[in-house]
Enzyme design. Structure first.
Site, PDB file in Angstrom:
ATOM      1  CB  SER A   1      -0.911   0.042   1.129  1.00 29.42           C
ATOM      2  OG  SER A   1      -1.990   0.979   0.935  1.00 29.42           O
TER       3      SER A   1
ATOM      4  CG  ASP B   1      -7.570  -3.380  -1.715  1.00 27.00           C
ATOM      5  OD1 ASP B   1      -7.908  -2.264  -1.178  1.00 27.00           O
ATOM      6  OD2 ASP B   1      -6.215  -3.675  -1.764  1.00 27.00           O
TER       7      ASP B   1
ATOM      8  CG  HIS C   1      -5.518  -2.776   1.546  1.00 30.68           C
ATOM      9  ND1 HIS C   1      -4.822  -2.441   0.211  1.00 30.68           N
ATOM     10  CD2 HIS C   1      -5.063  -2.163   2.333  1.00 30.68           C
ATOM     11  CE1 HIS C   1      -4.152  -1.374   0.290  1.00 30.68           C
ATOM     12  NE2 HIS C   1      -3.931  -1.165   1.415  1.00 30.68           N
TER      13      HIS C   1
END
Length: 278
Positions: free
Chosen positions: A147, A223, A256
């Protein structure tokens, strides 16, 4: 450097350390896993950069990297994501900015410029300490992350292609200059002139001529940050235009979290090990 803890794992040692950082003007904690082969000589080093709200501990506790890192003979380094301390400016109610959200930039705007110098810390300061204190072969370095850390890994590799032999990412923030959850942070750290943001934006760096030969990216299709925050399609477009070999794998049904990261951690470790071999 002080040792906070050192625990045996898979024949090696998972250590946690703290040092006083000149770049960030605070104590910075980081983790290093030394596989058993470290007793015999210097080994390749793989940097893992974590995402928003994380510390060094998230991947250390949930990433499930040690068994294979011990088998492959990889040193894994897990830095923190921001400066820490009561004197460090912060927005306590904003998880997308401040402590835990350094975005791997060198801030230019006060008051953040005094501490939020994560790019210099990762690229210059911590490598010097690592080379001095641990059995690492600094000629064989790879970098990956998740991320915000995926954004950091890709941008750092693009700006330092002679240092990093390999780069990969889990669900990276690919175009932070336009992503809704990173634009406010960039403005506060780097100022209103968006041209200066390009130095910390993967898509912009590629457009501006920065290159790495190849890149592995895994992205979950479930996600919740996929469309606005992460924008993998824009990374694909930038890499195609620049003839960068991007292996973008859309993983059906994954989100995620570290359930996603740990599932594909082995693929990434093997990817790096192949490229870091002598």
């Amino acid at each position: 450097m002080k040792t906070i803890s050192a625990d045996k794992s898979h024949g090696g040692t998972q250590g946690v350390y703290v040092e006083r950082s000149e770049a960030c003007d605070c104590d910075m904690t980081f983790a290093v896993f030394l596989p058993p082969q470290a007793a015999e000589g210097k080994l390749p080093v793989l940097w893992y950069l974590s995402g928003l709200t994380c510390t060094h501990a998230n991947v250390m506790d949930k990433g499930e990297y040690r068994r294979l890192a011990a088998e492959l003979g990889l040193v894994i380094v897990c830095p923190d994501t921001s400066p820490r301390g009561d004197h460090v400016p912060d927005e306590a109610d904003n998880w997308q900015f401040g402590k835990g959200a350094g975005f791997y930039v060198d801030a230019t705007q006060p008051p953040y410029s005094a501490n939020y110098r994560m790019y210099s810390y990762i690229v210059d300061e911590l490598p010097r300490l690592l080379a001095a204190e641990f059995p690492v072969d600094m000629e064989r370095q790879g970098i990956f992350g998740h991320s915000m850390g995926g954004h950091g890994a890709i941008t750092i590799a693009l700006k330092n292609p002679d240092r990093f032999r390999s780069c990969s990412a889990f669900a990276p923030i690919s175009h932070p200059s336009v992503s809704g959850w990173s634009r406010p942070a960039f403005r506060k750290y780097l100022g209103a002139d968006e041209k200066t943001w390009r130095a910390y934006d993967a898509c912009s760096l590629i457009e501006d001529g920065h290159r790495i030969p190849e890149l592995l990216v895994d992205q979950g299709t479930a996600d919740s940050f996929l469309e606005d925050g992460l924008r993998p399609a824009e990374l694909r477009q930038a890499c195609e235009a620049a003839d960068i070999d991007l292996r973008l794998r859309m993983q059906e049904g994954y989100g995620h979290s570290y359930f996603f990261i740990s599932t594909f951690m082995e693929d990434h470790l093997r990817w790096h090990a192949q490229r870091l071999a002598k």
